[in-house]
Design a protein around this motif. Sequence first.
Motif, short mmCIF file in Angstrom:
data_model
loop_
_atom_site.label_atom_id
_atom_site.label_comp_id
_atom_site.label_asym_id
_atom_site.label_seq_id
_atom_site.Cartn_x
_atom_site.Cartn_y
_atom_site.Cartn_z
N LYS A 86 -26.42 -35.12 44.85
CA LYS A 86 -26.23 -34.52 46.18
C LYS A 86 -26.25 -33.00 46.18
CE LYS A 86 -23.92 -38.42 48.41
NZ LYS A 86 -22.65 -38.94 48.99
N GLY A 87 -25.80 -32.39 45.11
CA GLY A 87 -25.81 -30.93 45.06
C GLY A 87 -27.20 -30.34 44.94
N ARG A 88 -28.17 -31.15 44.54
CA ARG A 88 -29.54 -30.66 44.32
C ARG A 88 -30.47 -30.98 45.49
NH1 ARG A 88 -31.13 -32.98 38.49
NH2 ARG A 88 -32.98 -31.68 38.86
N LEU A 89 -29.95 -31.67 46.51
CA LEU A 89 -30.82 -31.99 47.65
C LEU A 89 -30.15 -31.62 48.97
CD1 LEU A 89 -29.77 -34.78 49.23
CD2 LEU A 89 -30.77 -35.90 47.28
N GLY A 90 -30.97 -31.52 50.00
CA GLY A 90 -30.49 -31.28 51.34
C GLY A 90 -30.97 -32.41 52.25
N PHE A 91 -30.09 -32.94 53.07
CA PHE A 91 -30.44 -34.07 53.94
C PHE A 91 -30.18 -33.70 55.40
CE2 PHE A 91 -28.96 -38.23 55.90
CZ PHE A 91 -30.24 -38.69 56.16
N MET A 92 -31.19 -33.87 56.24
CA MET A 92 -31.08 -33.60 57.67
C MET A 92 -31.32 -34.90 58.41
SD MET A 92 -33.15 -30.70 59.78
CE MET A 92 -33.21 -30.66 61.57
N PRO A 93 -30.27 -35.48 59.03
CA PRO A 93 -30.42 -36.78 59.69
C PRO A 93 -31.20 -36.68 60.99
CG PRO A 93 -28.21 -35.93 60.06
CD PRO A 93 -28.90 -34.97 59.12
N GLN A 94 -31.62 -37.83 61.49
CA GLN A 94 -32.38 -37.91 62.74
C GLN A 94 -31.49 -37.57 63.92
OE1 GLN A 94 -34.30 -41.67 63.17
NE2 GLN A 94 -35.04 -41.28 65.22
N GLY A 95 -32.04 -36.87 64.92
CA GLY A 95 -31.29 -36.53 66.13
C GLY A 95 -31.10 -35.04 66.27
N LEU A 96 -31.24 -34.53 67.49
CA LEU A 96 -31.15 -33.09 67.72
C LEU A 96 -29.74 -32.57 67.45
CD1 LEU A 96 -33.22 -32.78 71.02
CD2 LEU A 96 -33.88 -31.97 68.76
N GLY A 97 -29.60 -31.79 66.36
CA GLY A 97 -28.35 -31.13 66.07
C GLY A 97 -27.21 -32.03 65.66
N LEU A 98 -27.48 -33.24 65.18
CA LEU A 98 -26.41 -34.18 64.87
C LEU A 98 -25.60 -33.76 63.65
CD1 LEU A 98 -27.79 -37.77 65.58
CD2 LEU A 98 -26.37 -36.30 67.00
N ASN A 99 -26.15 -32.90 62.80
CA ASN A 99 -25.40 -32.44 61.64
C ASN A 99 -24.72 -31.10 61.90
OD1 ASN A 99 -27.89 -31.11 61.74
ND2 ASN A 99 -27.93 -30.73 59.54
N LEU A 100 -24.68 -30.67 63.17
CA LEU A 100 -24.11 -29.36 63.52
C LEU A 100 -22.85 -29.50 64.37
CD1 LEU A 100 -27.49 -27.62 64.48
CD2 LEU A 100 -26.31 -27.54 62.27
N TYR A 101 -22.19 -28.37 64.62
CA TYR A 101 -20.95 -28.35 65.40
C TYR A 101 -21.18 -27.53 66.67
CZ TYR A 101 -18.93 -30.35 61.24
OH TYR A 101 -18.67 -31.21 60.19
N GLY A 102 -21.04 -28.21 67.82
CA GLY A 102 -21.43 -27.65 69.11
C GLY A 102 -20.70 -26.39 69.50
N ASP A 103 -19.41 -26.29 69.17
CA ASP A 103 -18.63 -25.13 69.61
C ASP A 103 -18.75 -23.93 68.66
OD1 ASP A 103 -17.66 -26.32 71.93
OD2 ASP A 103 -16.07 -27.35 70.83
N LEU A 104 -19.33 -24.14 67.50
CA LEU A 104 -19.53 -23.02 66.57
C LEU A 104 -20.84 -22.32 66.92
CD1 LEU A 104 -18.55 -24.51 63.08
CD2 LEU A 104 -17.11 -23.29 64.72
N SER A 105 -20.89 -21.03 66.66
CA SER A 105 -22.11 -20.26 66.90
C SER A 105 -23.15 -20.58 65.82
CB SER A 105 -21.81 -18.76 66.87
OG SER A 105 -21.45 -18.36 65.56
N VAL A 106 -24.34 -20.04 66.01
CA VAL A 106 -25.40 -20.21 65.01
C VAL A 106 -24.91 -19.73 63.65
CG1 VAL A 106 -27.65 -19.31 64.28
CG2 VAL A 106 -27.32 -20.09 66.64
N GLU A 107 -24.37 -18.51 63.60
CA GLU A 107 -23.93 -17.95 62.31
C GLU A 107 -22.73 -18.71 61.75
OE1 GLU A 107 -23.93 -13.69 60.20
OE2 GLU A 107 -23.42 -13.70 62.34
#
Length: 654
Positions: A86-107
């Motif tokens: 897991k430390g050697r790969l990056g995984f981005m799941p299906q769905g717009l922004g599902l791996n992100l946090y809505g109330d946090l800014s881009v940075e």
Amino acid sequence: MGETPLVNENPVIKIQGFCKSYKKQAAVKGVDLSVERGEIYGLIGPDGSGKSSLMKAIAGVLSFEQGELEVFGIKVDSESSAERIKGRLGFMPQGLGLNLYGDLSVEENIDFFAQLRQVTPAQLAERKQKLLKITRLDKFRDRPMKNLSGGMKQKLGLVCTLIHGPELVVLDEPTTGVDPVSRGDFWAILAELLREQGVTALVSTAYMDEAARFHRLSLMYDGRILAAGEPEFICRQAQGSLVELSAEPQIQALDQLKNHYAQVEAIGSRLRVFVDDKSPNEASKAVSDLLVGVEVKAIRASEAELEDAFIALLRRRRLADQKTNNHAVPRLDPPLPEGQGIAIEARQLTRDFGQFRAVDRIDFTVRQGEIFGLLGANGAGKTTAIKMLTGIVPPTAGEGQVAGADMRYAGQTIKERIGYMSQAFSLYLDLTVLENIHLYARIYGVSRSIIKQRIAWVIDIAGLADVTGQLTGSLPMGIRQRLALGCALAHQPGVLFLDEPTSGVDPVGRRRFWDILVRLARVEQVAILVTTHYMSEAEHCDHLALMYAGRIIADDSPTNMIRALQQEAGQLLKIATDRPLEALALLKQADFKGAALFGKHIHLLALDIETVKKQIDALLDKQAIRLIDLTVHAPTLEDVFVYRVLALENQELS
């Protein structure tokens, strides 16, 4: 670092006999797959084909029942072995922004993921600056994620996936719901990472037009791999030719061709026919000889494209039924008023949300029997325009007429005369397919005397006979979209509004969907307004209006839009070299604007073809890069979209 995948090394991903089931439902059925170091590998297929299950297992977040899976040479068969990769790969799941946090800014989102991945402050500062610049998110550092457009969310998700510098990135449908400009940014990032760091990427998509972006790919359907290899190799497996023609009357020609060929579709003013087992010349003659009583205005034949090859493979293995029924049913809605044949008209239509202007004084008209496309990026104002015309949202200023009624005062009249399929899935997930159709038929006022006949017609045209008793919430996206269209057609309206109707729908479903729309427009003279940012959808339209930042910046037929781009920016050059990544970097340094990587080829627009050819040849020769091939093609609607939008963005920045 070499330009091509290092096939003599151990593959980054090696899969044999992979099987995954959910309860009694088999999702992946004995898949073999190998991804080499430094390549962009594609998984292409419709919803439910098994792509996501396979990718989750590769990322170490999903167990499986049978087969062997190795990542970086490590056998992934337990939680402890999954943790080792897991430390050697990056995984981005299906769905717009599902791996992100809505109330946090881009940075803040980026910093959070960097902390999780234990990125050092020095590494974070360098990577963050570079990734923000290449994604063009650097000006939105402080904007909350929940206020970003769909394309910006996906780009931020990609930045967060890449921030720890993975060797392998696993990206599940990262471009679904994303406009062409953001899609271009996404592919530019991958090309840059491949060139600089030798990153390996496994990317899934439901869109065949992205196939040229991959070095190799697998076509998936129903949990199995139908074909695998380079895109050109898979196209050759189709063993047939594609014939494109213009003919009048179009519907008569379409019906004649459908009587003899299984793969026929109407795209705008053109017809496309796939002819099995014939060369282009033989196929062109066969189609010409078949047409009787119609005028063939233009005809040309070529090798099969990937989408046609995919459908041909499905058809030959009896996995897809292209048959479409078009049973005539008496119309319920009153005829549109006599006059100029204008079904929809917007005049200086404007909508403000506080200080933000979502739609800025737009004008356009849609005639009866016309398929009209509102084309634009996420957040361009397309959906707001539709909501004003359908009476859902009042305009701040301007006027509009729909089906002969003023949109400001005749909301109920308009609702009775139109069908509306919204961008957000608008059906009831806890009702069955049949219950949803019955409910919408009653809402739209279908009389009891013909409701059974009308429901049967909707089931038939939308291809829902096998799922009538299933809960809507359990259906794949493609079937849900066909159900939504069927419900919007339950009362056979004279005007139809479709807001991004085929997002995520597989090619077979999309062709069936558009076959219905073409007949509604051509035969029943229904006016159809479609909003989209997908070029395959835009090609079906008779007329397009390109929206940017709430304004209409181009309004013409697809053919005229392409012709205007040719006059302004030139033809599309497709360049093949023995070291494409180095060649791309050279072209960008030499200020060849718009140069982009498509798999192993480079695309760019050029006005003076001969001069540009000489410049490219000399440039590559200095670095001992061999120019294998350089071919000239007409630009596509995607080229039109990207060129126009980027020109405006650059103009606003200057």
